[in-house]
Design a protein around this motif. Structure first.
Motif, mmCIF file in Angstrom:
data_model
loop_
_atom_site.group_PDB
_atom_site.id
_atom_site.type_symbol
_atom_site.label_atom_id
_atom_site.label_comp_id
_atom_site.label_asym_id
_atom_site.label_seq_id
_atom_site.Cartn_x
_atom_site.Cartn_y
_atom_site.Cartn_z
ATOM 1 N N LYS A 2 -1.285 11.409 -27.016
ATOM 2 C CA LYS A 2 -1.585 12.203 -28.199
ATOM 3 C C LYS A 2 -1.286 13.675 -27.915
ATOM 4 O O LYS A 2 -1.837 14.264 -26.987
ATOM 5 N N LEU A 3 -0.402 14.255 -28.726
ATOM 6 C CA LEU A 3 0.061 15.625 -28.509
ATOM 7 C C LEU A 3 -0.423 16.540 -29.619
ATOM 8 O O LEU A 3 -0.359 16.186 -30.801
ATOM 9 N N GLY A 4 -0.880 17.725 -29.221
ATOM 10 C CA GLY A 4 -1.233 18.761 -30.173
ATOM 11 C C GLY A 4 -0.141 19.820 -30.213
ATOM 12 O O GLY A 4 0.253 20.363 -29.176
ATOM 13 N N LEU A 5 0.367 20.086 -31.398
ATOM 14 C CA LEU A 5 1.433 21.070 -31.573
ATOM 15 C C LEU A 5 0.791 22.398 -31.962
ATOM 16 O O LEU A 5 0.178 22.522 -33.031
ATOM 17 N N VAL A 6 0.912 23.385 -31.095
ATOM 18 C CA VAL A 6 0.242 24.669 -31.300
ATOM 19 C C VAL A 6 1.245 25.645 -31.904
ATOM 20 O O VAL A 6 2.110 26.188 -31.222
ATOM 21 N N GLY A 7 1.146 25.839 -33.222
ATOM 22 C CA GLY A 7 2.074 26.688 -33.949
ATOM 23 C C GLY A 7 3.032 25.855 -34.782
ATOM 24 O O GLY A 7 3.509 24.803 -34.321
ATOM 25 N N TYR A 8 3.305 26.321 -36.001
ATOM 26 C CA TYR A 8 4.208 25.578 -36.881
ATOM 27 C C TYR A 8 5.140 26.539 -37.615
ATOM 28 O O TYR A 8 5.348 26.440 -38.815
ATOM 29 N N GLY A 30 -2.124 16.280 -33.945
ATOM 30 C CA GLY A 30 -2.741 17.422 -34.607
ATOM 31 C C GLY A 30 -1.863 18.646 -34.460
ATOM 32 O O GLY A 30 -1.011 18.709 -33.565
ATOM 33 N N VAL A 31 -2.063 19.605 -35.353
ATOM 34 C CA VAL A 31 -1.291 20.843 -35.335
ATOM 35 C C VAL A 31 -2.261 22.015 -35.466
ATOM 36 O O VAL A 31 -3.217 21.956 -36.246
ATOM 37 N N VAL A 32 -2.016 23.072 -34.699
ATOM 38 C CA VAL A 32 -2.791 24.302 -34.822
ATOM 39 C C VAL A 32 -2.036 25.258 -35.733
ATOM 40 O O VAL A 32 -0.900 25.626 -35.453
ATOM 41 N N ALA A 33 -2.656 25.623 -36.838
ATOM 42 C CA ALA A 33 -2.055 26.549 -37.801
ATOM 43 C C ALA A 33 -3.174 27.175 -38.631
ATOM 44 O O ALA A 33 -4.237 26.566 -38.808
ATOM 45 N N ASP A 65 -4.039 14.575 -25.049
ATOM 46 C CA ASP A 65 -3.526 14.491 -23.681
ATOM 47 C C ASP A 65 -2.592 15.653 -23.347
ATOM 48 O O ASP A 65 -2.505 16.076 -22.187
ATOM 49 N N VAL A 66 -1.858 16.108 -24.361
ATOM 50 C CA VAL A 66 -0.760 17.062 -24.177
ATOM 51 C C VAL A 66 -0.800 18.091 -25.296
ATOM 52 O O VAL A 66 -1.193 17.768 -26.423
ATOM 53 N N VAL A 67 -0.383 19.326 -24.994
ATOM 54 C CA VAL A 67 -0.127 20.302 -26.055
ATOM 55 C C VAL A 67 1.250 20.919 -25.850
ATOM 56 O O VAL A 67 1.734 21.025 -24.724
ATOM 57 N N THR A 68 1.865 21.297 -26.949
ATOM 58 C CA THR A 68 3.095 22.076 -26.923
ATOM 59 C C THR A 68 2.804 23.429 -27.530
ATOM 60 O O THR A 68 2.298 23.524 -28.653
#
Length: 356
Positions: A2-8, A30-33, A65-68
């Protein structure tokens, strides 16, 4: 995973989300925005994917588990360190860090925490570069003497403006990484960097860098977003001949146009008009471009986490790129050639940031 994308922003939406969706072993959870327009875009592009107001909120969810990290360059170090401290594996977009000290601190923190930190250098997977690498590996060009690597865009509106942005951190990160990946460590750096003044501050908008590699090869890399010119060229000279290829990678063009690798049968396949030409003793011949896929980066990253291996672009490799970019700024400001004194360019051993 499961990856969280930080910024869109542009990068997160165009060069990360579609390729994560097409990769094996990882999914966007999930996404951080924060801004209303980005939240609305996420709802359209990624229906049902939750949105978090901050990285801290995403971490508190406890299911990732992971973030970008795809936020502006100056935020990369604090956000990456926060994710590492939380025990998450991290993909950090380029530019990896604002300077070598910050980059080494991030690499050091990941080693100590036992998590995987990689840098998103997707343009190692451009079709022109992977085709060139295959020609070099096959001995078609002999020993490489020099490479000219040019990337010009009439896109000044896409430039991150101000002293924390600039083209050197943007396209310079890609071009320097490509040359180190292709030709090996760098020994000397010379550079010319030009600036414009914007409301956000003085910003570098074009550059030319000359790298002398430890192997004896020379590379000349250049880019501009300030001269109303679109031109992409790689030109290579070796002891057996030369190779020339022009044109922006098909993956970048199609991603910007809204096409997606998960739904394309011929993703990464260049038209014959974009093939390069190899010049040798027997005359010129067109070289079919190899297919490539940025999605493989995320597939390989997920596999590396499972297998305990290094991943596609380990942080310690990107320290070399950051060191060269730091040296280019010094060379441009001083008018002198900079010799890289550290052992960083010729070792894979992580560097303790406290010694820098």
């Amino acid at each position: 995973m499961k990856l969280g994308l930080v910024g869109y922003g542009f990068g997160g939406r165009i060069f990360h989300a579609p390729f994560i969706q097409a990769a094996d072993g990882v999914e966007i959870g999930g996404v951080v925005a924060r801004s209303a327009d980005k939240i609305a875009q996420i709802a359209f592009d990624l229906p049902g994917v939750p949105v978090f107001a901050s990285l801290s909120d995403l971490i508190a969810d406890g299911s990732f588990d992971v973030v970008t990290i795809t936020t502006p360059p100056a935020t990369h170090t604090p956000l990456t360190l926060e994710a590492i401290e939380a025990g998450l594996h991290v993909v950090c977009d380029k530019p990896f860090a604002m300077n070598l000290r910050d980059a080494a601190q991030m690499a050091d923190a990941a080693v100590k925490k036992g998590v995987l930190l990689n840098v998103f250098q997707n343009r190692r997977r451009d079709t022109d570069l992977v085709t060139l690498a295959s020609l070099i590996d096959a001995g078609e060009l002999g020993d490489i003497q020099r490479v000219h690597n040019r990337m010009d865009f009439d896109q000044i509106e896409t430039l991150e403006r101000g002293p924390d942005g600039g083209l050197l951190r943007d396209l310079g990160s890609h071009l320097v990484d490509q040359m180190i990946w292709l030709l090996g460590p760098v020994e000397f750096v010379d550079a010319q960097v030009n600036h414009l003044n914007f409301a956000e501050g003085r910003t570098d908008v074009d550059f030319v860098i000359h790298l002398r590699h430890v192997s004896g090869a020379h590379s000349y890399i250049s880019a501009t977003k300030a001269n109303y010119l679109n031109a992409r060229e790689i030109r290579v000279y070796g002891t057996k001949g030369a190779y020339v290829v022009n044109g922006t990678d098909v993956q970048a063009r199609e991603a910007i146009d809204g096409k997606r690798p998960a739904t394309s049968d011929n993703w990464g396949e260049e038209p014959q008009s974009a093939w390069g030409t190899l010049y040798g003793e027997s005359g010129p011949r067109r070289i079919p471009s190899l297919r490539s896929d940025y999605s493989d980066y995320y597939t390989e990253f997920a596999k590396a986490i499972r297998d305990g291996t290094d991943g596609p672009v380990p942080a310690r490799q990107s320290l070399r790129t950051v060191e060269v970019l730091d040296a280019a700024r010094i060379a441009a400001a001083s008018g002198q050639i900079v010799q890289l004194d550290s052992k960083l360019q010729q070792t894979d051993t992580p560097v303790d940031w406290r010694l820098l």
